[in-house]
Scaffold this motif. Structure first.
Motif, PDB file in Angstrom:
ATOM      1  N   ASP A   1     -37.652  -2.777   2.287  1.00 34.92           N
ATOM      2  CA  ASP A   1     -37.685  -3.984   2.190  1.00 34.92           C
ATOM      3  C   ASP A   1     -37.474  -4.701   0.554  1.00 34.92           C
ATOM      4  O   ASP A   1     -36.976  -5.695   0.240  1.00 34.92           O
ATOM      5  CB  ASP A   1     -39.378  -4.042   1.466  1.00 34.92           C
ATOM      6  CG  ASP A   1     -40.680  -3.478   2.083  1.00 34.92           C
ATOM      7  OD1 ASP A   1     -40.567  -4.026   3.180  1.00 34.92           O
ATOM      8  OD2 ASP A   1     -41.562  -3.004   1.825  1.00 34.92           O
ATOM      9  N   MET A   2     -36.488  -4.100  -0.014  1.00 35.58           N
ATOM     10  CA  MET A   2     -35.479  -4.738  -1.471  1.00 35.58           C
ATOM     11  C   MET A   2     -34.325  -5.717  -0.459  1.00 35.58           C
ATOM     12  O   MET A   2     -33.961  -6.654  -0.627  1.00 35.58           O
ATOM     13  CB  MET A   2     -35.351  -3.438  -2.313  1.00 35.58           C
ATOM     14  CG  MET A   2     -34.281  -3.720  -2.957  1.00 35.58           C
ATOM     15  SD  MET A   2     -33.460  -2.636  -3.903  1.00 35.58           S
ATOM     16  CE  MET A   2     -32.689  -1.592  -3.129  1.00 35.58           C
ATOM     17  N   VAL A   3     -33.911  -4.394   0.128  1.00 34.71           N
ATOM     18  CA  VAL A   3     -32.289  -5.306   0.975  1.00 34.71           C
ATOM     19  C   VAL A   3     -32.921  -7.123   1.804  1.00 34.71           C
ATOM     20  O   VAL A   3     -32.192  -7.610   2.493  1.00 34.71           O
ATOM     21  CB  VAL A   3     -31.677  -4.497   1.491  1.00 34.71           C
ATOM     22  CG1 VAL A   3     -30.907  -3.259   0.329  1.00 34.71           C
ATOM     23  CG2 VAL A   3     -32.396  -3.367   2.749  1.00 34.71           C
ATOM     24  N   SER A   4     -33.974  -6.297   2.255  1.00 37.38           N
ATOM     25  CA  SER A   4     -34.704  -7.588   3.656  1.00 37.38           C
ATOM     26  C   SER A   4     -34.683  -8.748   2.517  1.00 37.38           C
ATOM     27  O   SER A   4     -34.436  -9.945   3.162  1.00 37.38           O
ATOM     28  CB  SER A   4     -35.625  -6.433   4.271  1.00 37.38           C
ATOM     29  OG  SER A   4     -35.771  -5.456   4.319  1.00 37.38           O
ATOM     30  N   ALA A   5     -35.681  -8.598   1.662  1.00 38.79           N
ATOM     31  CA  ALA A   5     -36.083  -9.787   0.792  1.00 38.79           C
ATOM     32  C   ALA A   5     -34.321 -10.348   0.114  1.00 38.79           C
ATOM     33  O   ALA A   5     -35.001 -11.136   0.282  1.00 38.79           O
ATOM     34  CB  ALA A   5     -37.042  -9.862  -0.156  1.00 38.79           C
TER      35      ALA A   5
END
Length: 291
Positions: A182-186
């Motif tokens: 989720d971190m890299v997606s966001a």
């Protein structure tokens, strides 16, 4: 009553004694554990004991009919050595090959690496750096689809937040999400938005995640108070499910007062929104975060 190894009635929403607290001589009032109903799991506000919901079991590839509690934090005790890190780099690379919609250039600044299936050439394992005071001490690993049981070096709550090493001087906004995917997606969706507005010269929005599970995240975040206080605005965007909402309630009090906003994602988490083509909805949710 539904049969289970804890002797609990998991078929209805109610409050009862936590089996782990009772085992340790606590919860005399018998009200630490909240059961959310059939298939929805349970959570203890005192010791963070968690019974996985059917949705969480499905995500982790577990038998829906089985009894599972939240896995204990797994970490070796010695930091990774330079020699061990060099060895890892001989059989890993930085190309995600669009796994879960994540582009190669998004991974690189975080130091994320992958190993690849010998037959297909596709990523089969993710290596996410963990740091202490910005120094590499290990890798949180993920064998696809979702096996986290073999970390390398130090990966527990004594570590910095994942991604924290990128943002050493603070800034305007930092976003806390539930996990490294989720971190890299966001971060990717926020950067694409900045570029679409012609703001590519602006600093990227900082996005970090815990290196622990959601139920232990509050302690790790509390230990990084000075880091979060170096930002003007803190957006908490943990998963939009029962466990995520409980984690959010425990995280918010650990952060600097007057700076905290909570984002409620339209879908469960940022990666779900990225892979569903809902980048615009994600940006709207980001800007609608409430104090």
């Amino acid at each position: 009553m539904e049969e289970n190894k804890w002797g609990l009635d998991l078929s209805r929403h109610h409050v009862c004694a936590c089996p782990r607290c009772r085992r340790n001589g606590r919860d005399n009032s018998g009200n630490n554990l909240t059961v959310y109903g059939e298939g929805k799991g349970a959570f203890c506000w005192a010791c963070k004991f968690t019974i996985l919901s059917d949705e969480q079991k499905a995500e982790r590839g577990l038998d829906i009919e089985g009894d599972y509690e939240e896995e204990a934090e797994v970490s070796t005790k010695e930091p990774i050595t330079a020699e061990e890190n060099a060895q890892i780099k001989t059989y890993t690379g930085t190309k995600s090959k669009n796994w879960r919609g994540i582009r190669d250039e998004t991974n690189v600044p975080y130091g994320i690496r992958y190993s690849y299936d010998e037959e297909t050439g596709e990523p089969d394992k993710m290596f996410v750096p963990t740091t202490i005071e910005g120094k590499l001490v290990g890798y949180k690993t993920r064998v696809f689809p979702k096996d986290f049981t073999n970390p390398i070096g130090v990966t527990g709550k004594v570590c910095d937040m994942i991604g924290q090493h990128r943002y050493k001087t603070g800034g305007r906004v930092v976003v806390i999400v539930g996990g490294e995917v989720d971190m890299v997606s966001a971060e990717q969706m926020l950067w694409d938005y900045q570029q679409s507005k012609g703001n590519q010269d602006w600093p990227r929005v900082a996005v970090v995640s815990p290196s622990t599970g959601e139920t232990s995240a509050a302690k790790q975040i509390q230990a990084q108070y000075a880091f979060f206080n170096s930002f003007d605005k803190i957006i908490v965007g943990i998963d939009n499910d029962a466990a995520g909402k409980l984690a959010t309630e425990s995280i918010v009090p650990m952060l600097p007062k007057g700076k905290v906003y909570v984002a409620e994602w339209t879908k469960k988490d940022p990666n779900n929104m990225l892979t569903s083509g809902m980048e615009k909805a994600f940006i709207n949710d980001y800007f609608r975060a409430k104090a």
